[in-house]
Design a protein around this motif. Structure first.
Motif, PDB file in Angstrom:
ATOM      1  N   PRO B   2       0.828  -1.211   0.000  1.00  0.00           N
ATOM      2  CA  PRO B   2       0.000   0.000   0.000  1.00  0.00           C
ATOM      3  C   PRO B   2       0.863   1.262   0.000  1.00  0.00           C
ATOM      4  CG  PRO B   2      -0.434  -1.394   1.935  1.00  0.00           C
ATOM      5  CD  PRO B   2       0.725  -1.984   1.207  1.00  0.00           C
ATOM      6  N   LYS B   3       0.416   2.224  -0.802  1.00  0.00           N
ATOM      7  CA  LYS B   3       1.083   3.534  -0.770  1.00  0.00           C
ATOM      8  C   LYS B   3       0.280   4.444   0.153  1.00  0.00           C
ATOM      9  CE  LYS B   3       3.198   3.821  -5.355  1.00  0.00           C
ATOM     10  NZ  LYS B   3       2.662   2.577  -5.966  1.00  0.00           N
ATOM     11  N   ILE B   4       0.998   5.149   1.009  1.00  0.00           N
ATOM     12  CA  ILE B   4       0.302   6.094   1.875  1.00  0.00           C
ATOM     13  C   ILE B   4       0.996   7.446   1.828  1.00  0.00           C
ATOM     14  CG2 ILE B   4      -0.562   4.302   3.442  1.00  0.00           C
ATOM     15  CD1 ILE B   4       1.616   5.040   5.396  1.00  0.00           C
ATOM     16  N   LEU B   5       0.251   8.463   2.185  1.00  0.00           N
ATOM     17  CA  LEU B   5       0.797   9.814   2.136  1.00  0.00           C
ATOM     18  C   LEU B   5       0.987  10.319   3.566  1.00  0.00           C
ATOM     19  CD1 LEU B   5       1.422  11.698  -0.274  1.00  0.00           C
ATOM     20  CD2 LEU B   5      -0.745  12.842   0.226  1.00  0.00           C
ATOM     21  N   ASP B   8       2.524  14.769   3.456  1.00  0.00           N
ATOM     22  CA  ASP B   8       2.686  15.115   2.045  1.00  0.00           C
ATOM     23  C   ASP B   8       3.781  14.327   1.334  1.00  0.00           C
ATOM     24  OD1 ASP B   8       0.663  17.017   2.267  1.00  0.00           O
ATOM     25  OD2 ASP B   8       2.094  18.517   3.010  1.00  0.00           O
ATOM     26  N   ARG B   9       4.315  13.324   2.010  1.00  0.00           N
ATOM     27  CA  ARG B   9       5.334  12.511   1.353  1.00  0.00           C
ATOM     28  C   ARG B   9       4.741  11.131   1.103  1.00  0.00           C
ATOM     29  NH1 ARG B   9      10.393  10.450   4.633  1.00  0.00           N
ATOM     30  NH2 ARG B   9      10.546   8.595   3.313  1.00  0.00           N
ATOM     31  N   GLU B  10       4.941  10.630  -0.123  1.00  0.00           N
ATOM     32  CA  GLU B  10       4.387   9.318  -0.408  1.00  0.00           C
ATOM     33  C   GLU B  10       5.370   8.241   0.042  1.00  0.00           C
ATOM     34  OE1 GLU B  10       2.043   8.505  -4.151  1.00  0.00           O
ATOM     35  OE2 GLU B  10       3.691   7.083  -4.378  1.00  0.00           O
ATOM     36  N   ILE B  11       4.865   7.289   0.804  1.00  0.00           N
ATOM     37  CA  ILE B  11       5.753   6.193   1.183  1.00  0.00           C
ATOM     38  C   ILE B  11       5.077   4.862   0.871  1.00  0.00           C
ATOM     39  CG2 ILE B  11       6.931   7.495   2.991  1.00  0.00           C
ATOM     40  CD1 ILE B  11       5.338   5.984   5.062  1.00  0.00           C
ATOM     41  N   LEU B  24       8.259   4.675  10.777  1.00  0.00           N
ATOM     42  CA  LEU B  24       9.615   4.522  11.308  1.00  0.00           C
ATOM     43  C   LEU B  24      10.542   3.927  10.242  1.00  0.00           C
ATOM     44  CD1 LEU B  24       8.858   3.193  14.925  1.00  0.00           C
ATOM     45  CD2 LEU B  24       9.465   5.526  14.236  1.00  0.00           C
ATOM     46  N   ASN B  25      10.022   2.967   9.478  1.00  0.00           N
ATOM     47  CA  ASN B  25      10.832   2.348   8.429  1.00  0.00           C
ATOM     48  C   ASN B  25      11.231   3.346   7.350  1.00  0.00           C
ATOM     49  OD1 ASN B  25      10.642  -0.042   9.715  1.00  0.00           O
ATOM     50  ND2 ASN B  25       9.148  -0.969   8.319  1.00  0.00           N
ATOM     51  N   ASN B  26      10.444   4.415   7.238  1.00  0.00           N
ATOM     52  CA  ASN B  26      10.730   5.409   6.209  1.00  0.00           C
ATOM     53  C   ASN B  26      11.315   6.689   6.779  1.00  0.00           C
ATOM     54  OD1 ASN B  26       9.695   4.494   3.387  1.00  0.00           O
ATOM     55  ND2 ASN B  26       8.230   3.711   4.890  1.00  0.00           N
ATOM     56  N   ASP B  27      11.939   6.520   7.946  1.00  0.00           N
ATOM     57  CA  ASP B  27      12.607   7.662   8.590  1.00  0.00           C
ATOM     58  C   ASP B  27      11.686   8.809   8.935  1.00  0.00           C
ATOM     59  OD1 ASP B  27      15.125   6.547   8.758  1.00  0.00           O
ATOM     60  OD2 ASP B  27      15.486   6.988   6.625  1.00  0.00           O
ATOM     61  N   GLU B  69      -4.267   1.409   1.737  1.00  0.00           N
ATOM     62  CA  GLU B  69      -3.917   2.117   0.505  1.00  0.00           C
ATOM     63  C   GLU B  69      -4.475   3.545   0.540  1.00  0.00           C
ATOM     64  OE1 GLU B  69      -2.142   0.670  -2.050  1.00  0.00           O
ATOM     65  OE2 GLU B  69      -2.173   2.588  -3.104  1.00  0.00           O
ATOM     66  N   ASN B  70      -3.646   4.498   0.162  1.00  0.00           N
ATOM     67  CA  ASN B  70      -4.059   5.899   0.037  1.00  0.00           C
ATOM     68  C   ASN B  70      -4.432   6.595   1.339  1.00  0.00           C
ATOM     69  OD1 ASN B  70      -3.712   5.773  -2.728  1.00  0.00           O
ATOM     70  ND2 ASN B  70      -5.834   5.096  -3.056  1.00  0.00           N
ATOM     71  N   MET B  71      -3.989   6.045   2.416  1.00  0.00           N
ATOM     72  CA  MET B  71      -4.227   6.704   3.699  1.00  0.00           C
ATOM     73  C   MET B  71      -3.493   8.048   3.698  1.00  0.00           C
ATOM     74  SD  MET B  71      -3.454   4.576   7.078  1.00  0.00           S
ATOM     75  CE  MET B  71      -4.852   3.982   7.955  1.00  0.00           C
ATOM     76  N   VAL B  72      -4.154   9.084   4.206  1.00  0.00           N
ATOM     77  CA  VAL B  72      -3.485  10.376   4.277  1.00  0.00           C
ATOM     78  C   VAL B  72      -3.254  10.734   5.748  1.00  0.00           C
ATOM     79  CG1 VAL B  72      -3.617  12.818   3.679  1.00  0.00           C
ATOM     80  CG2 VAL B  72      -4.563  11.085   2.131  1.00  0.00           C
ATOM     81  N   VAL B  73      -1.981  10.879   6.097  1.00  0.00           N
ATOM     82  CA  VAL B  73      -1.605  10.989   7.506  1.00  0.00           C
ATOM     83  C   VAL B  73      -0.823  12.265   7.764  1.00  0.00           C
ATOM     84  CG1 VAL B  73      -0.358   9.828   9.374  1.00  0.00           C
ATOM     85  CG2 VAL B  73      -1.417   8.464   7.565  1.00  0.00           C
ATOM     86  N   LYS B  74      -1.118  12.885   8.902  1.00  0.00           N
ATOM     87  CA  LYS B  74      -0.308  14.028   9.346  1.00  0.00           C
ATOM     88  C   LYS B  74       0.278  13.684  10.711  1.00  0.00           C
ATOM     89  CE  LYS B  74      -1.663  17.297   6.294  1.00  0.00           C
ATOM     90  NZ  LYS B  74      -0.734  17.579   5.193  1.00  0.00           N
ATOM     91  N   THR B  75       1.574  13.881  10.847  1.00  0.00           N
ATOM     92  CA  THR B  75       2.194  13.525  12.128  1.00  0.00           C
ATOM     93  C   THR B  75       2.562  14.748  12.967  1.00  0.00           C
ATOM     94  OG1 THR B  75       4.494  13.571  11.420  1.00  0.00           O
ATOM     95  CG2 THR B  75       3.249  11.552  10.949  1.00  0.00           C
ATOM     96  N   GLU B  76       2.379  15.950  12.393  1.00  0.00           N
ATOM     97  CA  GLU B  76       2.909  17.111  13.124  1.00  0.00           C
ATOM     98  C   GLU B  76       1.865  18.177  13.400  1.00  0.00           C
ATOM     99  OE1 GLU B  76       7.061  17.340  10.876  1.00  0.00           O
ATOM    100  OE2 GLU B  76       5.469  18.270   9.696  1.00  0.00           O
TER     101      GLU B  76
END
Ligand code: FMN
Ligand code: SF4
Ligand code: SF4
Ligand code: SF4
Ligand code: SF4
Ligand code: FES
Ligand code: FES
Lengths: 645, 212
Positions: B2-5, B8-11, B24-27, B69-76
């Motif tokens: 799954p790709k998630i955002l 604003d960064r796609e991982i 965490l895996n994507n720094d 898939e396509n989850m949009v997440v904000k961590t800050e």
């Protein structure tokens, strides 16, 4: 679903039903007086055992023929022990007597049972309309209720399954066994039934999810943990009519495809444990539980599990852990119990009242139920109303009745001519609402919108002498002690809340405390893992919102406006009123804080006074000289004569 | 995959992994204390790993969210930070902050999170409530520091994972909760051999091998 099976079920139940009716008729038509005594925990606590013994003694002594019928609880706590005497030969209708002590019981046995004199001065009301005695149905405490869940409570003997069956019991199970599980789930949905355990989740939806869940060995659990202080409706139902709950569980199990069920009862409810266990045995004996129920292919085994008593074990996931033998702490949901519940099996967990609503719904139809209550909260709500009301007790009302009607009409309002101040709704995590909310209808959504909640249905009514800061402290003290300690916000956050509130009630409030309370409360609500932490700050949030001036008085003026917080109040005697030479207060003071002034009036040694208020009670009403003030430095200085040697 | 955002960064995340692990895996660092990679039922108890997910009105703990898939997440976001700071301040209000004399100094997760969230280790507004005693020496070779422990439960988890059962356990309830040890006299329990997995996983300096 083949008709041959239907017939088999009808036949099997027909035999039991006929036996029940025959017994009921024999009892009803027996030409002797019947004495119905309320014997649930509440009745027993008020002395119902002694009452029963007194009746038995006099009946034996005088060789009187009368039947004693032990029943559950009617919910009229203010009137316990309650006795209904049905004495057809006397010409009177069945009569409701309240506060029937052993002495009163003996008197009634002699004068009413033997001589036919109902002793009008002791009559509370008649149980049916008649020309001789006003009927209890003329009282709003009776006629404004709508009993569905508690309909039979207090009228039938919880230890006799035939009593329940004669009153229509287990007919809904028969109906269920003759229908499709989908139809039953549809009925629960169409009825609009929402869970009575607090959150108000749609019961039909829950059952549907459980029915569809993959996996065998599903469970049905009846949640009777009821850990809220002051809430006792689930106990009362289990003690007064356990079969209605068992019938609801059986219907649920049939609908979702479970063959094992558990009643999770607090170990602190020994009578409920005993009566439910007995009821299950009786149902098994009649073939209403066990394998091949009523000749069908449906099997169900119900066990009773005694809970450890921790409040948080009422939370469903903690409850599972506790049955599994671990520390009872909640876990994150999802996965939800309907997918992974007890032993990771699909599990339906419902409250006692939810399950007890099922038989009436199947008997009378989903539409009938839906038409009771409001659009989004159908059916009835049961409240245990305590605190400053004239008629405390258990009340079952249609959803949507206003708080005002509930408190002032049904429960008789505030005693001692005091003013209403606040009502705390929903158990220890409920919110405190002020008089602006009296017209709020009681239903799931309106209460939540107001900042309170349906919760367990606990309701505490408070008069003007109640300090809202102390009330918030009191409830936080409970929830803080009941926190399981798993997650950061609830474990540490509620501790801070409690410490701050305690400081306020001691007059040690500081600038910034209110902001801190607000911020912490909001964070605990948003950050906690389970419902306990998410709701624990409610009493603080609502009391801060609706009674902020009281908080401010505690901090800024060290004053408790309700004169409740001991550290912020003081007693003195008004010397203009105090009677020279009277010693009433001095003799009652437990710490000898009362001294005599030079002109033989009284003063209080503030250093010694523990603020018990005994002197207020002792001071004769014609003098009424004791004054209580806040802050304590308002006390006039009254010189204490130096000790004579 | 799954790709998630995230911010604003796609991982790309591994199928079925938790949102926390994927970040965490994507720094992308999200403060966390109680999560161990591969946990089947994360305890989600430290309440540190909050994020906001589009479509959900409240912040959620990332350790119990499975990526979609396509989850949009904000961590800050501000709400997230407020909760994280609040959780950290609460933990510090029951913490004996004495880094100079602590074995965890410089590799401590609390220090790391405090730095990340830009708050000091000594909370100003909250009072301190510390436990007695400072050091518990019930275990034959481990010292336990209740005033450093954040009750993340990772020590129990790794002990059970390593040995099939755990000599460590939560004891007491609510505010009094601590980590305790099954006594050596408890026959049903195995004897601790001092494997130190618990010491190694402890995010703070609450479990220390005693110098024997
Ligand atoms: C701290 C806590 C205590 C609870 N206690 C009870 C309880 O005593 N009885 C109950 O029925 N539900 C209780 N609940 C709610 C249950 O978790 C669950 O939602 C309920 O049993 C579901 O039944 P219902 O759908 O019939 O309401 C509690 C929840 C929390 C968070
Ligand atoms: S909110 Fe409180 S009761 Fe619930 S899991 Fe967290 S610490 Fe335990
Ligand atoms: S309040 Fe109690 S302690 Fe104080 S003077 Fe009156 S009786 Fe004595
Ligand atoms: S555990 Fe971390 S924050 Fe606490 S004293 Fe040790 S190094 Fe400092
Ligand atoms: S000792 Fe360390 S690993 Fe164990 S619960 Fe405490 S902080 Fe977590
Ligand atoms: S009278 Fe039975 S609960 Fe009050
Ligand atoms: S890491 Fe998610 S709550 Fe602790």
């Amino acid at each position: 679903m083949n008709p041959a099976n239907h017939k088999k079920i009808d036949q099997a139940f027909g035999t039991i039903h006929a036996e029940a009716l025959q017994r009921r008729n024999a009892f009803k038509t027996a030409p002797v007086p019947k004495i119905h005594i309320g014997m649930a925990t509440c009745g027993i606590a008020s002395g119902a055992l002694e009452t029963k013994k007194a009746f038995e003694e006099v009946l034996a002594e005088r060789n009187l023929d009368a039947r004693i019928h032990t029943v559950g609880c009617l919910g009229h706590c203010y009137a316990e022990p309650v006795v209904i005497i049905d004495h057809p030969d006397s010409g009177f209708p069945p009569i409701f007597y309240h506060e029937v002590t052993a002495g009163k019981a003996k008197m009634l046995a002699k004068l009413f049972i033997e001589e036919g004199d109902p002793r009008f001065e002791h009559v509370y009301g008649a149980m049916e309309a008649n020309d001789l005695i006003p009927s209890v149905m003329d009282f709003s405490r009776f006629n404004m209720e709508k009993r569905i869940v508690m309909e039979k409570c207090g009228y039938i003997d919880p230890e006799d399954i035939y009593d329940y069956i004669a009153e229509g019991g287990y007919a809904a199970l028969v109906k269920a066994l003759q229908s499709n599980p989908d139809e039953i789930i549809q009925a629960a949905q169409n009825a609009g039934l929402r869970g009575r355990g607090g959150a108000g989740f749609s019961t039909g939806r829950k059952w549907e999810l459980a029915q569809k869940a993959a996996g065998k060995d599903k469970f049905v659990i009846c949640n009777a943990d009821e850990g809220d202080p002051g809430a006792y409706m689930d106990r009362t139902i289990l003690e007064s009519n356990p079969h209605q709950v068992i019938e609801g569980m059986a219907i649920c199990a049939y609908a979702v495809g479970a063959s094992k069920a558990i009643v999770y009862v607090r170990a602190e409810y020994p009578l409920a444990v005993k009566l439910v266990t007995k009821a299950i045995r009786q149902a098994e004996e009649q073939g209403l539980l066990g394998s091949g129920i009523l000749g069908s292919s449906f099997n169900l085994e119900i066990d009773v599990f005694q809970g450890s008593g921790a409040f948080v074990c009422g939370e469903e996931t903690a409850l599972f852990r506790s049955i599994e033998g671990y520390r009872g702490t909640p876990r994150h949901r999802p996965p939800f119990p309907v997918e992974q519940g007890l032993w990771d099996r699909p599990t339906v967990i419902n409250n006692v009242k939810t399950l007890a609503s099922i038989p009436p719904i199947l008997n009378k139809g989903a539409d009938w139920y839906r038409n009771i209550g409001t659009e989004n909260s159908s059916g009835t709500a049961i409240f245990s109303i305590v605190g400053n009301v004239v008629h405390p007790g258990l009340v079952e009302i249609p959803m949507g009745v206003s708080l005002r009607t509930l408190i002032f009409d049904i429960c008789g309002g505030i005693p001692n001519n005091k003013k209403f101040k606040a009502v705390q709704i929903g158990g220890p995590s409920g919110g405190c609402l002020n008089e602006d909310f009296l017209d709020t209808p009681v239903d799931f959504d309106s209460l939540t919108a107001a900042g309170a909640m349906m919760g367990s249905g606990g309701m505490v009514v408070m008069d003007e002498d109640t300090c809202m800061v102390e009330v918030a402290r009191y409830f936080l003290d409970f929830t803080q002690h009941e926190s399981c300690g798993k997650c950061t916000f609830c474990r540490i956050g509620t501790h801070h809340l409690l410490k701050i509130l305690t400081r306020l009630t001691k007059g040690e409030g500081r600038e910034g405390d209110l902001e801190l309370l607000e911020v912490l409360s909001a964070d605990i609500k948003n950050g906690s893992l389970c419902g306990l932490g998410k709701t624990a700050p409610n009493p603080v949030i609502t009391s801060l919102k609706y009674f902020k001036d009281e908080y401010e008085a505690h901090i800024n003026e060290k004053r408790c406006p309700a004169l409740m917080c001991r550290a912020l109040t003081a007693f003195y005697f008004d010397l203009d009123l105090c009677a020279r030479g009277c010693d009433a207060c001095a003799t009652c003071c437990p710490v000898d804080a009362v001294f005599t002034t030079r002109n033989r009036k009284k003063g209080v040694d503030q250093e010694l006074c523990v603020k018990c208020g005994e002197c207020v009670v002792a001071c004769p009403p014609e003098y009424d000289a004791v004054r209580k003030v806040s802050p304590p430095d308002l006390v006039p200085i009254i010189e204490k004569p130096s000790e004579k040697t | 995959m799954p790709k998630i955002l995230v911010d604003d960064r796609e991982i790309e995340a591994e199928e079925g992994s938790t949102l926390l692990q994927a970040c965490l895996n994507n720094d992308i660092y999200i403060p966390n204390l109680c999560y161990v990679e591969g946990m089947q039922y994360p305890s989600s108890s430290c309440r540190m790993c909050f994020v906001e997910i589009k479509g959900q009105d409240k912040p959620v703990a990332a350790c119990v969210v499975t990526v979609r898939e396509n989850m949009v997440v904000k961590t800050e976001t501000e709400t997230v930070r407020r909760l994280q700071r609040s959780a950290l301040r609460l933990l510090l209000s029951v913490h004996r902050v004495d880094c100079k004399n602590c074995q965890a100094n410089k590799k401590c997760e609390l220090q790391r999170i405090a730095k990340f969230l830009k708050i000091g280790l000594k909370p100003k507004k909250l009072e301190q409530y510390l436990k007695e005693p400072e050091i518990v020496q019930e275990h034959p070779c481990l010292d336990y520091y209740p005033n450093r422990c954040v009750l993340c439960g990772k020590c129990l988890y790794v002990c059970r994972k390593q040995h099939g059962q755990s000599v460590l356990t939560f004891a007491k309830r609510g505010f009094e909760t601590i980590i305790s040890f099954y006594g050596q006299d408890d026959e049903s329990k195995f004897e601790c051999e001092g494997c130190t997995v618990c010491v190694d996983i402890c995010p703070v300096g609450a479990l220390i091998m005693r110098d024997l």
